[in-house]
Each structure stands twice: as C-alpha cells, then as structure tokens.
Write a protein that holds these residues in place. Sequence first.
Motif, PDB file in Angstrom:
ATOM      1  N   LEU A  62       0.827  -1.303   0.000  1.00 34.77           N
ATOM      2  CA  LEU A  62      -0.142  -0.054   0.100  1.00 34.77           C
ATOM      3  C   LEU A  62       0.771   1.171   0.085  1.00 34.77           C
ATOM      4  O   LEU A  62       1.679   1.388   0.887  1.00 34.77           O
ATOM      5  CB  LEU A  62      -0.995  -0.063   1.248  1.00 34.77           C
ATOM      6  N   ASP A  63       0.760   2.204  -1.165  1.00 31.50           N
ATOM      7  CA  ASP A  63       1.521   3.370  -0.866  1.00 31.50           C
ATOM      8  C   ASP A  63       0.921   4.382  -0.043  1.00 31.50           C
ATOM      9  O   ASP A  63      -0.218   4.252   0.590  1.00 31.50           O
ATOM     10  CB  ASP A  63       1.258   3.936  -2.451  1.00 31.50           C
ATOM     11  N   GLY A  64       1.575   5.106   0.249  1.00 35.63           N
ATOM     12  CA  GLY A  64       1.362   6.029   1.291  1.00 35.63           C
ATOM     13  C   GLY A  64       0.580   7.205   0.583  1.00 35.63           C
ATOM     14  O   GLY A  64       0.566   7.355  -0.521  1.00 35.63           O
ATOM     15  N   LYS A  65      -0.377   7.935   1.635  1.00 36.41           N
ATOM     16  CA  LYS A  65      -1.455   8.738   1.302  1.00 36.41           C
ATOM     17  C   LYS A  65      -0.716  10.236   1.072  1.00 36.41           C
ATOM     18  O   LYS A  65       0.241  10.358   1.913  1.00 36.41           O
ATOM     19  CB  LYS A  65      -2.580   8.925   2.174  1.00 36.41           C
ATOM     20  N   LYS A  66      -1.174  10.983   0.163  1.00 36.50           N
ATOM     21  CA  LYS A  66      -0.709  12.235   0.103  1.00 36.50           C
ATOM     22  C   LYS A  66      -1.408  13.267   1.215  1.00 36.50           C
ATOM     23  O   LYS A  66      -2.791  13.064   1.547  1.00 36.50           O
ATOM     24  CB  LYS A  66      -1.046  13.047  -1.136  1.00 36.50           C
ATOM     25  N   ARG A  67      -0.493  14.019   2.047  1.00 35.46           N
ATOM     26  CA  ARG A  67      -0.865  14.626   3.116  1.00 35.46           C
ATOM     27  C   ARG A  67      -0.283  16.117   2.740  1.00 35.46           C
ATOM     28  O   ARG A  67       0.709  16.226   2.202  1.00 35.46           O
ATOM     29  CB  ARG A  67      -0.340  14.328   4.404  1.00 35.46           C
ATOM     30  N   VAL A  73       3.830  19.506   0.457  1.00 35.71           N
ATOM     31  CA  VAL A  73       3.029  18.543   0.202  1.00 35.71           C
ATOM     32  C   VAL A  73       3.874  17.319   0.436  1.00 35.71           C
ATOM     33  O   VAL A  73       5.202  17.215   0.002  1.00 35.71           O
ATOM     34  CB  VAL A  73       2.582  18.420  -1.386  1.00 35.71           C
ATOM     35  N   GLY A  74       3.582  16.150   1.172  1.00 33.56           N
ATOM     36  CA  GLY A  74       4.168  15.141   1.403  1.00 33.56           C
ATOM     37  C   GLY A  74       3.374  13.914   1.392  1.00 33.56           C
ATOM     38  O   GLY A  74       2.244  13.805   0.939  1.00 33.56           O
ATOM     39  N   ARG A  75       3.968  12.553   1.739  1.00 29.80           N
ATOM     40  CA  ARG A  75       3.173  11.581   1.859  1.00 29.80           C
ATOM     41  C   ARG A  75       3.367  10.817   3.102  1.00 29.80           C
ATOM     42  O   ARG A  75       4.545  10.658   3.903  1.00 29.80           O
ATOM     43  CB  ARG A  75       3.881  10.415   0.843  1.00 29.80           C
TER      44      ARG A  75
END
Length: 99
Positions: A62-67, A73-75
């Motif tokens: 599972l890839d990290g979500k954008k935050r 902007v990061g993940r």
Amino acid sequence: MANIQYYDVILKPVVTEKSMNAMGEKKYTFLVHTEANKTQIKEAVEKMFAGTKVKSVNTMNLDGKKRRRGNTVGRTSKTKKAIVQLTEASADIEIFEGL
C-alpha cells in the motif's frame, strides 16, 4: 534483503469489518514489515501463535497517502498488508477471540 527476525515481521492486526467477516473462513489480516516476504510471514505466524498451520499467504503493498501541511506536500509511509489463510485443522488465533 534485510535481516528480519520473526517477531519483527508482524506489526499489528488489522481490525475492520471486512477482516472480521473473513475470520469465519480462517483468514486473518496483519500489517507486516515492508521487506518481509511470504515465507517469512508464514514462519512468523506459525511461531508466534501456537497450534496454527498456514495454508497460504496473500500480500499487498500500500502506497502512502498524500498529506499537506500548509504549502508543503508530502506522503505518509508505505505499508504492507498480509492476509493469512489457516488450514481447517489449525487452531484459531487468540488475539482475535472476543472481538
């Protein structure tokens, strides 16, 4: 490949409505170490939970979500999930009992 011990492979169980319904078919869901492979997950489950015998292991990355924080902007970090199918003669996993 990293040197991962069996007690470092399984991080925590996944407790959702979908994973609880799958327990009737002796399928248990865990978050696992991102570099663990299927054989390491199988060995870890059989060593950590007495009386269990693993039939199969399915994994998903599972890839990290954008935050976003302000303009940056990061993940979030990547995770790996494993669905472990136990044999019919196998004992149930105790941590899921009573949920």
